[in-house]
Design a protein around this motif. Structure first.
Motif, PDB file in Angstrom:
ATOM      1  N   SER A  50       1.671   4.435   0.036  1.00  0.00           N
ATOM      2  CA  SER A  50       0.927   3.132   0.768  1.00  0.00           C
ATOM      3  C   SER A  50      -0.247   2.949  -0.181  1.00  0.00           C
ATOM      4  O   SER A  50      -0.630   1.580  -0.335  1.00  0.00           O
ATOM      5  CB  SER A  50       0.573   3.681   2.254  1.00  0.00           C
ATOM      6  OG  SER A  50       1.352   3.943   3.035  1.00  0.00           O
ATOM      7  N   LEU A  76      -2.195   8.731   5.752  1.00  0.00           N
ATOM      8  CA  LEU A  76      -1.693   8.043   4.767  1.00  0.00           C
ATOM      9  C   LEU A  76      -1.225   8.598   3.631  1.00  0.00           C
ATOM     10  O   LEU A  76      -1.189   9.611   3.283  1.00  0.00           O
ATOM     11  CB  LEU A  76      -2.733   6.909   4.119  1.00  0.00           C
ATOM     12  CG  LEU A  76      -3.327   5.814   5.075  1.00  0.00           C
ATOM     13  CD1 LEU A  76      -4.299   5.087   4.577  1.00  0.00           C
ATOM     14  CD2 LEU A  76      -2.311   5.099   5.814  1.00  0.00           C
ATOM     15  N   ASP A  77       0.063   8.172   2.936  1.00  0.00           N
ATOM     16  CA  ASP A  77       0.483   8.636   1.773  1.00  0.00           C
ATOM     17  C   ASP A  77      -0.171   8.057   0.591  1.00  0.00           C
ATOM     18  O   ASP A  77      -0.028   6.944   0.316  1.00  0.00           O
ATOM     19  CB  ASP A  77       2.190   8.045   1.505  1.00  0.00           C
ATOM     20  CG  ASP A  77       2.950   8.843   2.579  1.00  0.00           C
ATOM     21  OD1 ASP A  77       2.621  10.030   2.838  1.00  0.00           O
ATOM     22  OD2 ASP A  77       3.892   8.232   3.080  1.00  0.00           O
ATOM     23  N   VAL A 126       4.644  -1.578   3.004  1.00  0.00           N
ATOM     24  CA  VAL A 126       4.132  -0.123   3.233  1.00  0.00           C
ATOM     25  C   VAL A 126       5.151   0.796   4.251  1.00  0.00           C
ATOM     26  O   VAL A 126       5.075   1.824   3.633  1.00  0.00           O
ATOM     27  CB  VAL A 126       2.878  -0.278   4.457  1.00  0.00           C
ATOM     28  CG1 VAL A 126       2.609   1.012   5.025  1.00  0.00           C
ATOM     29  CG2 VAL A 126       1.552  -0.944   3.561  1.00  0.00           C
ATOM     30  N   LYS A 142      -6.808   2.297   6.199  1.00  0.00           N
ATOM     31  CA  LYS A 142      -5.783   2.660   7.311  1.00  0.00           C
ATOM     32  C   LYS A 142      -5.415   1.579   8.247  1.00  0.00           C
ATOM     33  O   LYS A 142      -4.371   1.505   8.715  1.00  0.00           O
ATOM     34  CB  LYS A 142      -6.587   3.930   8.025  1.00  0.00           C
ATOM     35  CG  LYS A 142      -5.848   4.533   9.067  1.00  0.00           C
ATOM     36  CD  LYS A 142      -6.540   5.711   9.676  1.00  0.00           C
ATOM     37  CE  LYS A 142      -5.709   6.142  11.030  1.00  0.00           C
ATOM     38  NZ  LYS A 142      -6.586   7.164  11.648  1.00  0.00           N
ATOM     39  N   LEU A 168      -8.095   9.804   2.784  1.00  0.00           N
ATOM     40  CA  LEU A 168      -7.044   8.890   3.080  1.00  0.00           C
ATOM     41  C   LEU A 168      -5.762   9.635   3.624  1.00  0.00           C
ATOM     42  O   LEU A 168      -5.112   9.383   4.572  1.00  0.00           O
ATOM     43  CB  LEU A 168      -6.492   8.068   2.029  1.00  0.00           C
ATOM     44  CG  LEU A 168      -7.529   7.122   1.655  1.00  0.00           C
ATOM     45  CD1 LEU A 168      -7.400   6.220   0.447  1.00  0.00           C
ATOM     46  CD2 LEU A 168      -7.176   5.606   2.785  1.00  0.00           C
ATOM     47  N   GLU A 169      -5.633  10.849   3.139  1.00  0.00           N
ATOM     48  CA  GLU A 169      -4.505  11.811   3.305  1.00  0.00           C
ATOM     49  C   GLU A 169      -4.746  12.380   4.972  1.00  0.00           C
ATOM     50  O   GLU A 169      -3.960  12.307   5.767  1.00  0.00           O
ATOM     51  CB  GLU A 169      -4.428  12.908   2.294  1.00  0.00           C
ATOM     52  CG  GLU A 169      -3.102  13.371   2.248  1.00  0.00           C
ATOM     53  CD  GLU A 169      -2.728  14.146   1.010  1.00  0.00           C
ATOM     54  OE1 GLU A 169      -3.540  15.124   0.604  1.00  0.00           O
ATOM     55  OE2 GLU A 169      -1.901  13.737   0.138  1.00  0.00           O
ATOM     56  N   VAL A 217      -2.910  -0.976   6.685  1.00  0.00           N
ATOM     57  CA  VAL A 217      -1.890  -0.417   6.855  1.00  0.00           C
ATOM     58  C   VAL A 217      -1.097  -0.229   8.224  1.00  0.00           C
ATOM     59  O   VAL A 217      -0.142  -0.508   8.360  1.00  0.00           O
ATOM     60  CB  VAL A 217      -1.671   1.141   5.780  1.00  0.00           C
ATOM     61  CG1 VAL A 217      -0.602   1.791   6.745  1.00  0.00           C
ATOM     62  CG2 VAL A 217      -1.792   0.838   4.617  1.00  0.00           C
ATOM     63  N   GLN A 218      -1.784   0.145   9.118  1.00  0.00           N
ATOM     64  CA  GLN A 218      -1.354   0.105  10.412  1.00  0.00           C
ATOM     65  C   GLN A 218      -1.202  -1.256  11.041  1.00  0.00           C
ATOM     66  O   GLN A 218       0.058  -1.438  11.852  1.00  0.00           O
ATOM     67  CB  GLN A 218      -2.349   0.883  11.251  1.00  0.00           C
ATOM     68  CG  GLN A 218      -2.236   2.388  11.267  1.00  0.00           C
ATOM     69  CD  GLN A 218      -3.264   3.113  12.174  1.00  0.00           C
ATOM     70  OE1 GLN A 218      -4.252   2.399  12.276  1.00  0.00           O
ATOM     71  NE2 GLN A 218      -3.123   4.402  12.257  1.00  0.00           N
TER      72      GLN A 218
END
Length: 606
Positions: free
Chosen positions: A503, A532-533, A497, A593, A527-528, A596-597
């Motif tokens: 992501s 997040l990308d 990521v 999210k 999501l944005e 990813v985190q």
RNA sequence: CGGGACGUGGCUCAGCCUGGUAGAGCACUCGCUUGGGGUGCGAGGGGUCGGCAGUUCAAAUCUGCCCGUCCCGACCA
């Protein structure tokens, strides 16, 4: 919002025929890069995005220990002339002239320029230590660019230089880089190993490379699975098992034996019915050491002797001799220095030069003697060996080093082999050898540049001293390349990521379906806003096409917005494992999210 | 720099040996079709055959020189 339908992501169904390694094929197929010339590449949208993420991580960690500069890529000759590297860098340096005819070059590294700054500005030990870094494009006229972004002629490098008043300070600067580098590579999701490395002909006491194991790599690494010892093959050592000596014949003194046609080690071993370990092999070189006043190269004849089953490590030999290059002797040179032909060279009867400055490096050699005779440590204490007799079709046996011949230098000049014993005391491990890509290198330079270029500060006693330097490099593109090499399959690759261009990709399986479109748009927005990308694949393509592309381009997560949306469900696909799970549309943003985190934390938690 | 291979539309390649109209698949454009793993059908656009010179009535094809790219080695971060 990044909509695939509006972006330039030129994916290819097939890889160009000249791409060999996985990263090269996929970088092109995924539309990350396009080739412009040999070792020269255009970085397109996805590629640049990924590199920007890598650079951001490097910058963030380097800012914790140093200060960012930005030096020119086009450089005048003068600093290079001062350090001597205008001459010694040779053809690897891109050179050009300006309209007035003045010599310029394209920067391949920046020790000289950084030292110029230090020389002009630093006056007192109180201003030290300093750590200066930059993220810059480097140019090296590689003799052979290869493997996509692995070996190129223009690339981005983070290079850092430290200036300290003493060794203790340099140790500290070196260690801070070690820590920073480990953090950087961990955050980039690389499985790396730090290895002992050769510091090159320019000297330096400590040198460490950061390597990623991959078949595409060009470096060989010896490592011990038991104790964790790891070193570049250019540097690695081992403990050898004792060799059972063969029994001497007749009176035990050297004896000439007719050995017709036995020019190769295997022939000799078979002829005498001995192991190659009891044979002494000779490799004859001409070594270049500096230049005469007129700029002519100075070549030194060197005979290297080692066990028949061992290989010369030319890097070690160069370091030992303080030479910049070696080449095999030509036939007439063999005749001149050995008075014998190739295949039958031996140490007995040679006239070795002597070292005139024992203990110093590089060694100086006497005028007396015909050539520099170097023997490998593994010959020490051996006896009754077989070697060439410097005469066609003749060998000698019962040859004992020290008794029957002498030498100029004895040192470790061989490469270790897989399966040899780990060099660490008390470790019972056996070395394994693997290929790897170098992504970073830190090493202690010493005062070569500050000395030669006249950088001086006053120490606390008011005495002028040359600051000692360290230099530290990271290949930005190589991080991307290594990441792809370590994570790819038949369909494409997946990036961590932290360095992926996006992501998550949202795949609207049928763009003609307005309900799906709306759901995808909303999810992308959610999501944005969650930070997040996101890449929204809104193209008017068949689902299969979008899935194939998504699998190809390195994005770690994919959300399929499809028919299950009617039931309030989407699919979350993890690229690395190719696993799919059904998740409520209302919850998927939070879940992604969180994932990813977690991944970013894991990568950052070194 | 030594050894090897290659250069034909954006990509993958055939054609070259045995000289005579430049081809296929993918990609691209348009139309219809299809809509969960690179749909199907039809109609199109696009190539100084790397460059230059030579041989020939005629060269993608034969010859020479040059340029470029890739692979192995040497070298190198």
């Amino acid at each position: 919002m990044h909509r695939w339908s509006k972006l330039f992501i030129p994916t290819l169904r097939e890889a160009p025929a000249d791409a060999e390694v996985a990263s090269h094929k996929f970088l092109i197929r995924a539309g990350y890069i396009r080739q412009l010339g040999a070792g020269i590449y255009n970085y397109l949208f996805l590629g640049q995005r990924s590199l920007n993420k890598i650079i951001a991580i490097v910058r963030e960690e380097m800012d914790k220990i140093g200060q960012e500069f930005y030096l020119p890529a086009i450089l005048p000759k003068e600093p290079w002339a001062e350090s001597g590297r205008w001459t010694t860098m040779g053809d690897n340096m891109f050179r050009l002239k300006d309209r007035k005819g003045a010599d310029l070059c394209l920067g391949m590294t920046h020790e000289e320029v950084m030292t110029t700054i230090a020389r002009g500005e630093l006056r007192s030990y109180k201003q030290l230590p300093q750590i200066w870094y930059q993220i810059q494009t480097k140019f090296r006229d590689e003799p052979r660019p290869k493997a996509g972004l692995l070996r190129v002629r223009q690339f981005i490098m983070k290079d850092a230089y430290s200036f300290d008043i003493n060794e203790a300070g340099l140790d500290e600067s070196f260690n801070r880089h070690d820590v920073a580098y480990r953090t950087i590579f961990t955050r980039c999701g690389l499985k790396f190993v730090a290895v002992e490395a050769d510091s090159g002909a320019m000297g330096g006491s400590q040198s460490q490379e950061f390597m990623v194991y991959t078949d595409a790599g060009e470096d060989l690494i010896a490592s011990c699975p038991v104790c964790g010892y790891a070193a570049n093959l250019e540097k690695a050592t081992s403990r050898l098992d004792p060799v059972e000596e063969i029994e001497p014949t007749s009176d035990g003194n050297p004896e000439l034996v007719h050995t017709p046609g036995c020019a190769a080690i295997a022939d000799v071993a078979a002829f005498f019915k001995i192991s190659p370990a009891s044979d002494i092999k000779c490799v004859a070189y001409m070594a270049e050491r500096g230049f005469t006043g007129e700029g002519h190269e100075i070549w030194l004849p060197v005979a290297a002797f080692l066990r028949g089953d061992h290989q010369v490590n030319e890097t070690k030999l160069l370091g030992l001799l303080g030479a910049s290059q070696v080449r095999p002797m030509h036939l007439e040179e063999l005749e001149k220095y050995f008075h014998g032909p190739a295949g039958y060279l031996g140490p007995v009867g040679l006239k070795p030069k002597q070292v005139t400055n024992p203990g110093s490096s590089p060694p100086a050699f006497s005028e007396t003697g015909e050539l520099v005779v170097v023997i490998d440590r593994s010959l020490e204490g051996r006896k009754n060996m077989v070697c060439g007799a410097n005469k066609l079709d003749y060998h000698q046996r019962n040859v004992t080093p020290g008794r029957d011949f002498t030498w100029t230098l004895i040192a470790d000049i061989r490469s270790v082999n897989e399966g040899e014993n780990c060099p660490k005391d008390g470790c019972a491990g056996k070395l394994v050898v693997g290929t790897a890509v170098e992504v970073g290198h830190i090493f202690k330079l010493g005062d070569k540049y500050t000395q030669s270029m006249g950088a001086r500060v006053l120490d606390e006693n008011g005495k002028e001293v040359a600051p000692i330097m360290g230099c530290y490099g990271i290949g930005i593109e190589r991080i991307l390349t290594a990441a792809i090499e370590q994570s790819n399959d038949a369909n494409g690759f997946w990036l961590p990521v932290s360095i992926a261009p996006f992501s998550v990709v949202i795949t609207i399986t049928n763009s003609a379906d307005t309900a799906l479109r709306a759901a995808g748009e909303k999810l992308a927005a959610d999501l944005e806003s969650a930070g997040l990308d996101v890449l929204l694949d809104d193209r008017d393509e068949r689902a299969g096409v979008k899935f194939k592309d998504a699998d190809l381009v390195g994005i770690p997560y994919r959300i399929n917005v499809g028919k299950k949306v009617a039931a309030g469900q989407v699919e979350l696909v993890t690229r690395a494992t190719s696993t799919s799970e059904d998740v409520a549309l209302s919850e998927v943003a939070e879940l992604v999210k969180k994932r990813v985190q977690e991944e970013l934390l894991l990568e950052a938690s070194f």
